[in-house]
Design a protein around this motif. Sequence first.
Motif, PDB file in Angstrom:
ATOM      1  N   ASP A 149       0.815  -1.207   0.000  1.00 58.14           N
ATOM      2  CA  ASP A 149       0.000   0.000   0.000  1.00 58.14           C
ATOM      3  C   ASP A 149       0.850   1.260   0.000  1.00 58.14           C
ATOM      4  N   MET A 150       1.875   1.307   0.845  1.00 63.51           N
ATOM      5  CA  MET A 150       2.730   2.486   0.950  1.00 63.51           C
ATOM      6  C   MET A 150       3.922   2.146   1.829  1.00 63.51           C
ATOM      7  N   LEU A 151       4.935   2.998   1.778  1.00 65.82           N
ATOM      8  CA  LEU A 151       6.085   2.875   2.669  1.00 65.82           C
ATOM      9  C   LEU A 151       5.956   3.972   3.718  1.00 65.82           C
ATOM     10  N   ALA A 152       5.309   3.632   4.817  1.00 64.04           N
ATOM     11  CA  ALA A 152       5.006   4.630   5.842  1.00 64.04           C
ATOM     12  C   ALA A 152       6.254   4.977   6.645  1.00 64.04           C
ATOM     13  N   GLY A 153       6.479   6.270   6.818  1.00 63.73           N
ATOM     14  CA  GLY A 153       7.611   6.730   7.603  1.00 63.73           C
ATOM     15  C   GLY A 153       7.166   7.234   8.961  1.00 63.73           C
ATOM     16  N   PRO A 154       7.994   8.025   9.628  1.00 62.40           N
ATOM     17  CA  PRO A 154       7.612   8.593  10.927  1.00 62.40           C
ATOM     18  C   PRO A 154       6.337   9.423  10.819  1.00 62.40           C
ATOM     19  N   SER A 155       5.579   9.458  11.896  1.00 59.24           N
ATOM     20  CA  SER A 155       4.312  10.175  11.905  1.00 59.24           C
ATOM     21  C   SER A 155       4.536  11.687  11.872  1.00 59.24           C
ATOM     22  N   GLU A 156       3.524  12.416  11.362  1.00 59.05           N
ATOM     23  CA  GLU A 156       3.647  13.866  11.171  1.00 59.05           C
ATOM     24  C   GLU A 156       2.355  14.572  11.567  1.00 59.05           C
ATOM     25  N   LEU A 157       2.499  15.752  12.132  1.00 58.78           N
ATOM     26  CA  LEU A 157       1.362  16.639  12.382  1.00 58.78           C
ATOM     27  C   LEU A 157       1.753  18.055  12.014  1.00 58.78           C
ATOM     28  N   LEU A 158       0.919  18.689  11.206  1.00 58.16           N
ATOM     29  CA  LEU A 158       1.089  20.105  10.889  1.00 58.16           C
ATOM     30  C   LEU A 158      -0.192  20.826  11.285  1.00 58.16           C
ATOM     31  N   ILE A 159      -0.053  21.875  12.071  1.00 55.05           N
ATOM     32  CA  ILE A 159      -1.195  22.701  12.473  1.00 55.05           C
ATOM     33  C   ILE A 159      -1.088  24.047  11.770  1.00 55.05           C
ATOM     34  N   LEU A 160      -2.134  24.409  11.042  1.00 61.61           N
ATOM     35  CA  LEU A 160      -2.240  25.746  10.462  1.00 61.61           C
ATOM     36  C   LEU A 160      -3.238  26.519  11.314  1.00 61.61           C
ATOM     37  N   SER A 161      -2.778  27.600  11.937  1.00 65.23           N
ATOM     38  CA  SER A 161      -3.624  28.345  12.875  1.00 65.23           C
ATOM     39  C   SER A 161      -3.651  29.823  12.528  1.00 65.23           C
ATOM     40  N   ASP A 162      -4.830  30.428  12.687  1.00 63.85           N
ATOM     41  CA  ASP A 162      -4.946  31.879  12.514  1.00 63.85           C
ATOM     42  C   ASP A 162      -4.807  32.611  13.844  1.00 63.85           C
ATOM     43  N   GLY A 163      -4.521  31.859  14.915  1.00 64.30           N
ATOM     44  CA  GLY A 163      -4.331  32.469  16.226  1.00 64.30           C
ATOM     45  C   GLY A 163      -5.605  32.700  17.000  1.00 64.30           C
ATOM     46  N   SER A 164      -6.734  32.214  16.485  1.00 67.33           N
ATOM     47  CA  SER A 164      -8.018  32.475  17.139  1.00 67.33           C
ATOM     48  C   SER A 164      -8.356  31.441  18.207  1.00 67.33           C
ATOM     49  N   SER A 165      -7.649  30.326  18.227  1.00 66.72           N
ATOM     50  CA  SER A 165      -7.958  29.265  19.184  1.00 66.72           C
ATOM     51  C   SER A 165      -6.983  29.303  20.358  1.00 66.72           C
ATOM     52  N   SER A 166      -7.195  28.421  21.297  1.00 71.20           N
ATOM     53  CA  SER A 166      -6.345  28.378  22.483  1.00 71.20           C
ATOM     54  C   SER A 166      -4.949  27.869  22.127  1.00 71.20           C
ATOM     55  N   PRO A 167      -3.905  28.570  22.540  1.00 72.78           N
ATOM     56  CA  PRO A 167      -2.553  28.068  22.292  1.00 72.78           C
ATOM     57  C   PRO A 167      -2.293  26.748  23.014  1.00 72.78           C
ATOM     58  N   ARG A 168      -3.030  26.503  24.085  1.00 71.55           N
ATOM     59  CA  ARG A 168      -2.867  25.237  24.805  1.00 71.55           C
ATOM     60  C   ARG A 168      -3.366  24.063  23.966  1.00 71.55           C
ATOM     61  N   PHE A 169      -4.417  24.285  23.180  1.00 68.02           N
ATOM     62  CA  PHE A 169      -4.900  23.221  22.297  1.00 68.02           C
ATOM     63  C   PHE A 169      -3.804  22.824  21.304  1.00 68.02           C
ATOM     64  N   ALA A 170      -3.204  23.821  20.679  1.00 61.13           N
ATOM     65  CA  ALA A 170      -2.162  23.549  19.694  1.00 61.13           C
ATOM     66  C   ALA A 170      -0.971  22.858  20.349  1.00 61.13           C
ATOM     67  N   ALA A 171      -0.573  23.337  21.528  1.00 57.15           N
ATOM     68  CA  ALA A 171       0.562  22.743  22.231  1.00 57.15           C
ATOM     69  C   ALA A 171       0.276  21.290  22.596  1.00 57.15           C
ATOM     70  N   ALA A 172      -0.943  21.030  23.074  1.00 61.50           N
ATOM     71  CA  ALA A 172      -1.310  19.666  23.461  1.00 61.50           C
ATOM     72  C   ALA A 172      -1.272  18.725  22.264  1.00 61.50           C
ATOM     73  N   ASP A 173      -1.738  19.199  21.121  1.00 62.21           N
ATOM     74  CA  ASP A 173      -1.748  18.353  19.927  1.00 62.21           C
ATOM     75  C   ASP A 173      -0.334  18.103  19.412  1.00 62.21           C
ATOM     76  N   LEU A 174       0.503  19.125  19.447  1.00 61.01           N
ATOM     77  CA  LEU A 174       1.891  18.945  19.023  1.00 61.01           C
ATOM     78  C   LEU A 174       2.598  17.929  19.921  1.00 61.01           C
ATOM     79  N   LEU A 175       2.346  18.018  21.213  1.00 60.43           N
ATOM     80  CA  LEU A 175       2.974  17.084  22.145  1.00 60.43           C
ATOM     81  C   LEU A 175       2.458  15.664  21.936  1.00 60.43           C
ATOM     82  N   SER A 176       1.166  15.535  21.639  1.00 67.46           N
ATOM     83  CA  SER A 176       0.606  14.197  21.427  1.00 67.46           C
ATOM     84  C   SER A 176       1.250  13.511  20.231  1.00 67.46           C
TER      85      SER A 176
END
Length: 248
Positions: free
Chosen positions: A48-75
């Motif tokens: 199916d594919m050659l899966a590599g390390p997992s990735e997360l990219l957050i695109l934010s306009d700054g309107s949400s809680s910075p803690r939400f973004a930090a928590a997701d990056l850490l997860s």
Amino acid sequence: LFQVGGAQALAALAYGTRTVPRVDVIAGPGNLYVTAAKRLLYGEVGVDMLAGPSELLILSDGSSSPRFAAADLLSQAEHDQEAWTLLITPERAFADRVIEELEAILAETPRREVASESLRRHGFVVVVKDLQEGMELVNEFAPEHLELHLKEPLSWLERVKNAGVVFLGDQTPVALGDYYAGPNHILPTARAARYSSPLGVWTFLKRINFLYYDRGALAEAAKRVVPLARVEGLEAHAEAVKVRVEDG
């Protein structure tokens, strides 16, 4: 159903054993050894594919809680030391607050050593001119997981051209997709979302082309096929068409 795993399981599936039947397609994620085995077995079987390390990219306009973004990056960072985590935003003050929140919660997480090393190696915060420039970077990076922490995430969805899965809004974290919501979570990584899709039913489907010409259609096509074959010096190709036209 077989309870097996690792590179040896892929070998059994690809070549068959006394107890494990040979298959045509192998799908699903694994560690470095599984990925290496899939690379070696490609051609012997479909993969199916050659899966590599997992990735997360957050695109934010700054309107949400910075803690939400930090928590997701850490997860994402706690997966392993090779995981990639990125925040893209046009708001520098917001970016600074996310970094502060991330440092605070990182000190409390049980897997802080793994997460810290992951963030050191592959953690990035990018401040852009505007969201449009941010979206251009998103499509260039083609992330496995993309979170849109935007006031109107649906209005930006059609601009996403390359991503494995898109999480819309700051109430839709990646962890939700990992364990509960949506389709399967086997996704393209390492920018493969530019040309491939998540695992799905279509992974196990294939197409067969077919052609049918009657005598009249072949006679018309021969006017082009015979000269092309002769230009390439393949006289037998030309003759395979010509003999049918002449016999007609």
